[in-house]
Structure formats: structure tokens, C-alpha cells
Scaffold this motif. Structure first.
Motif, PDB file in Angstrom:
ATOM      1  N   ILE A 193     -22.615   9.025 -16.723  1.00 22.11           N
ATOM      2  CA  ILE A 193     -21.723   8.319 -17.646  1.00 22.11           C
ATOM      3  C   ILE A 193     -21.219   7.051 -16.966  1.00 22.11           C
ATOM      4  N   ILE A 194     -21.261   5.936 -17.689  1.00 19.40           N
ATOM      5  CA  ILE A 194     -20.626   4.698 -17.228  1.00 19.40           C
ATOM      6  C   ILE A 194     -19.200   4.709 -17.774  1.00 19.40           C
ATOM      7  N   ALA A 195     -18.223   4.789 -16.900  1.00 21.08           N
ATOM      8  CA  ALA A 195     -16.830   4.892 -17.329  1.00 21.08           C
ATOM      9  C   ALA A 195     -16.362   3.580 -17.954  1.00 21.08           C
ATOM     10  N   ASP A 196     -15.484   3.704 -18.923  1.00 17.44           N
ATOM     11  CA  ASP A 196     -14.928   2.547 -19.614  1.00 17.44           C
ATOM     12  C   ASP A 196     -13.708   2.047 -18.846  1.00 17.44           C
ATOM     13  N   THR A 197     -13.955   1.347 -17.754  1.00 19.44           N
ATOM     14  CA  THR A 197     -12.884   0.782 -16.937  1.00 19.44           C
ATOM     15  C   THR A 197     -13.386  -0.488 -16.280  1.00 19.44           C
ATOM     16  N   ASP A 198     -12.506  -1.419 -16.021  1.00 13.12           N
ATOM     17  CA  ASP A 198     -12.863  -2.726 -15.465  1.00 13.12           C
ATOM     18  C   ASP A 198     -12.129  -2.920 -14.145  1.00 13.12           C
ATOM     19  N   ASN A 199     -12.875  -2.887 -13.041  1.00 14.89           N
ATOM     20  CA  ASN A 199     -12.263  -2.998 -11.714  1.00 14.89           C
ATOM     21  C   ASN A 199     -11.546  -4.322 -11.503  1.00 14.89           C
ATOM     22  N   ARG A 200     -11.868  -5.342 -12.284  1.00 17.78           N
ATOM     23  CA  ARG A 200     -11.203  -6.638 -12.132  1.00 17.78           C
ATOM     24  C   ARG A 200      -9.733  -6.569 -12.512  1.00 17.78           C
ATOM     25  N   THR A 201      -9.335  -5.510 -13.208  1.00 12.92           N
ATOM     26  CA  THR A 201      -7.935  -5.334 -13.593  1.00 12.92           C
ATOM     27  C   THR A 201      -7.192  -4.393 -12.658  1.00 12.92           C
ATOM     28  N   TRP A 202      -7.859  -3.887 -11.615  1.00 16.97           N
ATOM     29  CA  TRP A 202      -7.200  -2.989 -10.661  1.00 16.97           C
ATOM     30  C   TRP A 202      -6.458  -3.842  -9.630  1.00 16.97           C
ATOM     31  N   LYS A 203      -5.259  -4.225  -9.934  1.00 12.07           N
ATOM     32  CA  LYS A 203      -4.520  -5.171  -9.115  1.00 12.07           C
ATOM     33  C   LYS A 203      -4.098  -4.558  -7.783  1.00 12.07           C
ATOM     34  N   ASN A 204      -3.971  -5.443  -6.794  1.00  8.76           N
ATOM     35  CA  ASN A 204      -3.606  -4.960  -5.461  1.00  8.76           C
ATOM     36  C   ASN A 204      -2.172  -4.423  -5.463  1.00  8.76           C
ATOM     37  N   GLY A 205      -1.983  -3.352  -4.682  1.00 11.57           N
ATOM     38  CA  GLY A 205      -0.678  -2.734  -4.607  1.00 11.57           C
ATOM     39  C   GLY A 205      -0.350  -1.848  -5.788  1.00 11.57           C
ATOM     40  N   CYS A 214       0.827  -1.194   0.000  1.00  9.09           N
ATOM     41  CA  CYS A 214       0.000   0.000   0.000  1.00  9.09           C
ATOM     42  C   CYS A 214       0.868   1.254   0.000  1.00  9.09           C
ATOM     43  N   SER A 215       0.236   2.391  -0.271  1.00  7.18           N
ATOM     44  CA  SER A 215       0.946   3.654  -0.297  1.00  7.18           C
ATOM     45  C   SER A 215       1.291   4.101   1.123  1.00  7.18           C
ATOM     46  N   ASP A 216       2.194   5.081   1.205  1.00  2.00           N
ATOM     47  CA  ASP A 216       2.576   5.608   2.515  1.00  2.00           C
ATOM     48  C   ASP A 216       1.369   6.187   3.254  1.00  2.00           C
ATOM     49  N   ALA A 217       0.537   6.925   2.517  1.00  3.75           N
ATOM     50  CA  ALA A 217      -0.634   7.540   3.145  1.00  3.75           C
ATOM     51  C   ALA A 217      -1.582   6.484   3.685  1.00  3.75           C
ATOM     52  N   GLU A 250      -6.446   3.502  -6.305  1.00  2.00           N
ATOM     53  CA  GLU A 250      -5.475   2.579  -5.729  1.00  2.00           C
ATOM     54  C   GLU A 250      -6.234   1.407  -5.118  1.00  2.00           C
ATOM     55  N   ASN A 251      -5.693   0.203  -5.281  1.00  2.00           N
ATOM     56  CA  ASN A 251      -6.266  -0.978  -4.645  1.00  2.00           C
ATOM     57  C   ASN A 251      -5.303  -1.441  -3.565  1.00  2.00           C
ATOM     58  N   ASN A 252      -5.690  -1.266  -2.304  1.00  2.00           N
ATOM     59  CA  ASN A 252      -4.830  -1.618  -1.180  1.00  2.00           C
ATOM     60  C   ASN A 252      -5.214  -2.945  -0.530  1.00  2.00           C
TER      61      ASN A 252
END
Length: 510
Positions: free
Chosen positions: A425-437, A348-351, A397-399
Motif C-alpha cells: 500500500i502507498i500511504a496517503d501522506t506527504d513527507n514535505r509537510t512533516w515539519k521539523n520539531g 527534538c524529543s527527549d528520547a 517525528e522529524n528531528n
């Protein structure tokens, strides 16, 4: 004279056209927009997020029976007391060892699923024939009976894919754990697993006990390649349920004690490091969970944290093993001691790390099981003159320890100053590809021309279409009916007298 007229007329027309063009060049009024943008506050939060498809779970066992059916009144009381999103239901079929499940039994299964579904829970299902460690005594004597039971239960499950998240096992083994059964040969495991995959809706994930089982069933020594992820095939649906997690160097037989040696029939177990590396790749795409057991060095908090991240664990039993869970409760998270974070390894990030400083280990692990999405920053760019098009950029970010394995809808809502909706608007993005870290940035085009003058807010919701549930983000910002505040902007439409110039020329700025 004729030659003069022939030459003069075109010249006159050309001169007139030049005067017309020159006039436009001098006197055109050009419409342009000025837009000012203010991003929101994205402070990270350490709160527990009760999101679907992840977290702690309890186990409840029910036996389908024509003589002693489950007590639905008691089940409702149990449901009311359970605050977790996930629940593992063990469904015992021991009363039907040599026949079809009766209509009464099928009706009981339907009632069980509906009761938990109506309470908004996501279900992990494990069908079995044994609760006493004596599977060989209670399992059907013919594999065709097990396959028929798979078909019958699938008819019910496929009506409730909005709540049935995944299934564990292939109905055989002590406690349904694919061991000490007459049906755990390589051939039988393949036959039962492939039959189950063929009758269960492709949206439901499946799980096997060990990485070796995965390789046997899919006839490969390699984890799933990224291009095949979430395709609905058996290989893209099979994850793991590890009920010996962190219990020893081998996770109680889940792994082997010597390096992996590939074989033609794909049998064999690798060492702990090899098999965790296998899961580290595969479980970006399929769920992994189970029980942490037997107090030992491998489940000391720092070691557990390292392996839970690497295996991308998204769900754990909160009732067993209490010796391990209590050890985590007595541990403390310190960002400076988080060696993986310090080394930049899927952490994860410092914050984000800072807001967890001093939290007990059990709560820290619970907060990071599965996915944990947070907004990090946003940007806003626009073409002042030509198109009045703007682009909103959102970085998240996916922590968590894993991704979210079901696809959610990213909904952007533009609100006017009076609170009315200007655009959705439905954004063109797939959360399944938001990898951890990792962080990910996705863009949303906005039509500034259609909005007009005024002040606007941009709000964001992440919605699970299967349950119509909103996904909570790990930010301190408050959620309203239209979502989390991404930012705000002001549009001012102006008119400026400019020269008419070719489309590819540089436009003077206001």
C-alpha cells in the motif's frame, strides 16, 4: 366469504414471513475476526544518515572550454573519493562572453552531469563567469547573452532532473553570488531570475543570495503562504544560498542593520531577527544552505544551533570555513543546555536528544542538516464484525533542521509468516509537510478479510521515486528488503451463532 379470503391470505403470508425472519433471527451464524497487534521497537538512533538532498557537500569548479576541456579521468577519481550525497558544481562560462556556448561546451556539461549522476549524487549547480572577484571584467556585455546561456544550459539540466536538485544564483556576480555585477539592479535581477525560472524544469529548486532578492523577484514583502507551497511557481521554488552564514550580525551583508521598511519596489533588508523570522516561515517550503564563515560569536555552537534550526538549513559546505567547522568539532552537545529544546521551539524529543548526549557539535549539526525522520509509535484499530476493515496509524517525528523538499513514497508492506507479500500500500501522506520539531500521524486502511488467518508483519519503506533510493530512518531497528518493522499482528477468523439484528443495533461482542 370473499372478504374473509381477502383478509386471510395477506395475514397468512405475513405470518409465514414472520416465521422465516424469526428463524434467521434464531439460527444465523455470523463471521467475525479477532486481531491482536504488537507494535515494533522504535528506539531512536544517533547515527549519521546518508540520505539524498541534505547534508554536507564539497565544491568542485569546472570551466567549459573549447581549448581546455575538463579532465574526465581526474573527475572520476574525485567522485570516487567524495562520500557525500550532495555536491556543488560551479560551472564557469568565461570562455563564451559574447557568443553561444559551443556544442563542445554543451557536451562537456552533459558529461559532467552524467559522471556525478552515475555515482548516485544529487547536484547543486552554480553557473558563473568569475572565480577571481572580478565579475564585471568577465561577464557578457549584453544581458541577452546571459539569457541565451540560461536557455542552452537548461536543455541539458532538464534531461537530468532526477539528479539536479537545485541551482544557485542567476549566473552573475563575483563567484556567482549576485554582487559587484553590472546586472544586479532590481530590473536586471527580476529579468534574469524570471527567465531562468521559465526555462528550468519546475521540479528543480532555485536559490538567491538574500531574502531581499526573493522579495524583489516575487514582488512581495511576505514569505510564501502554505497553500502555494510546492506548486512549481517561481515563488514556490526560490530558496537561499548564504555564503556568509553566521559570519557576523548581518551574515556579511545578507541582512541590514535597521528594521525592515517595506517599499513599493520591495527593496530593503531587515535586521537579523527579522530576516531569520522570514526564513523560518519560507524555508519550510524551499531549501536553504551555504557556508558558515569567520569565527565569531554568532557561530559558537549554541548560537549556531539556534539559527540553523530557525533558518531550516539543509546543506552546508564541509570544506570552508575550517576555523568554524573545527570549533564545532571541539564543542559538545548537551541536551540540558539545548535551550530551544527546553523551551519547546522546533526541536527534538527527549528520547532523541538523549541519544546525542556528548556528541561533538560538528557531528550533531551534520546529523540534523535537512530532514531526519523517525518512527515514534503505531496503533491498530479494527471493526470485528461488520466490515473486517482495520486502520494502521503511524506516528513519525522529524528531528532535522528542515523538511524533505522532494516528495517520497511511504510504502507499507504486509508480509505473511513465510515471508511472502500479502499486500503493498502507498500511504496517503506527504513527507514535505512533516515539519521539523513536530510529529505527524497518518493512517493506512487494511482489508483484514482479504488476508485470512495467520501471523503477519507490517514493514515500512520511504522511497525517493526520482532516484529509487530508500530513505534511512533515525531508528535503531534494522532495515530489511521490505523496510523497517512497524509491528506484527495475528488474525483469527471465527463463526459465532448470534441473533440477526438491525444494522444500526449494537452487536454483541464475542
Amino acid at each position: 366469504m370473499k372478504k374473509f379470503l381477502l383478509l386471510a391470505v395477506p395475514c397468512l403470508l405475513f405470518a409465514l414471513s414472520g416465521i422465516q425472519a424469526f428463524g434467521v433471527y434464531l439460527f444465523s451464524l455470523h463471521e467475525y475476526y479477532t486481531v491482536s497487534y504488537q507494535p515494533g521497537d522504535y528506539a531512536p538512533s544517533s547515527r549519521q544518515l546518508n540520505n539524498p538532498y541534505r547534508g554536507w557537500y564539497h565544491i568542485y569548479g569546472y570551466a567549459l572550454s573549447d581549448t581546455q576541456p575538463p579532465n574526465m579521468e581526474e573527475i572520476q577519481k574525485t567522485i570516487a573519493k567524495d562520500e557525500n550525497q550532495l555536491v556543488l558544481l560551479e560551472i564557469n562560462l568565461r570562455d563564451y562572453p559574447d557568443c553561444d556556448i559551443s556544442p563542445a561546451g554543451i557536451s562537456q556539461l552533459e558529461s559532467l552531469l552524467l559522471a556525478w549522476k552515475d555515482a548516485g549524487r544529487q547536484l547543486i549547480l552554480r553557473f558563473l563567469y568569475d572565480w577571481n572577484g572580478k565579475a564585471k571584467e568577465s561577464e557578457p556585455k549584453d544581458i541577452s547573452v546571459i539569457k541565451r546561456h540560461m536557455e542552452q544550459t537548461a536543455e541539458v539540466i532538464n534531461r537530468h532532473t532526477d539528479c539536479v536538485y537545485l541551482m544557485q544564483g542567476i549566473y552573475v556576480g563575483n563567484y556567482g553570488e549576485m554582487n559587484n555585477s553590472d546586472y544586479i539592479s532590481r530590473e536586471n535581477v527580476c529579468e534574469l531570475a524570471n527567465h531562468l525560472a521559465s526555462v528550468i524544469d519546475p521540479s528543480v529548486f532555485l536559490s538567491v543570495r538574500t531574502p531581499e532578492h526573493y522579495r524583489i523577484i516575487n514582488r512581495t514583502n511576505e514569505p510564501l503562504p502554505a497553500e502555494d507551497a510546492f506548486s512549481g511557481t517561481a515563488a514556490a521554488r526560490i530558496g537561499f544560498y548564504n555564503d556568509g552564514m553566521l559570519g557576523s550580525e548581518s551574515d556579511l551583508g545578507t541582512y541590514g542593520d535597521s528594521p525592515f521598511a517595506p517599499t513599493a519596489d520591495y527593496t530593503g533588508k531587515g535586521t537579523r531577527s527579522e530576516e531569520i523570522a522570514f526564513q523560518n516561515t519560507l524555508c519550510h517550503y524551499v531549501p536553504n544552505g551555504g557556508e558558515a564563515v569567520l569565527d565569531n560569536a554568532y557561530n559558537d555552537f549554541p548560537n549556531a544551533l539556534k539559527d540553523l534550526r530557525a533558518m531550516h538549513v539543509s546543506y552546508l559546505d564541509c570544506g570552508y570555513d575550517l576555523a568554524v567547522l573545527d570549533k564545532w568539532r571541539n564543542a559538545t552537545y548537551h541536551a540540558a543546555e539545548d535551550t530551544e529544546r527546553a523551551n519547546g521551539v522546533e526541536s527534538c524529543s527527549d528520547a532523541e536528544a538523549g541519544c546525542f548526549e556528548g556528541m561533538d557539535g560538528y557531528s550533531y549539526i551534520g546529523a540534523h542538516l535537512g530532514y531526519r525522520y523517525a518512527i515514534v509509535s503505531s496503533g491498530f484499530s479494527f471493526d470485528t464484525f461488520r466490515s473486517a476493515k482495520a486502520t494502521l496509524s503511524v506516528t513519525m517525528e522529524n528531528n532535522g533542521f528542515s523538511v524533505g523538499y522532494r516528495r517520497f513514497n511511504s510504502v507499507i508492506t504486509i508480509l505473511k509468516a513465510d515471508g511472502s507479500i500479502c499486500d503493498t500500500i502507498i500511504a496517503d501522506t506527504d513527507n514535505r509537510t512533516w515539519k521539523n520539531g513536530e510529529t505527524v500521524t497518518w493512517d493506512v486502511p487494511l482489508d483484514i478479510h482479504a488476508y485470512g488467518n495467520g501471523d503477519f508483519q507490517i514493514r515500512y519503506r520511504l522511497i525517493d521515486p526520482a532516484t529509487n533510493r530508500r530513505i534511512s530512518l533515525a531508528n535503531e531497528t534494522a532495515f530489511t528488503s521490505h523496510g523497517y518493522l512497524i509491528g506484527s499482528f495475528t488474525i483469527t477468523k471465527n463463526l459465532q451463532k448470534i441473533s440477526a439484528i438491525p444494522e444500526d443495533s449494537e452487536i454483541p461482542q464475542p
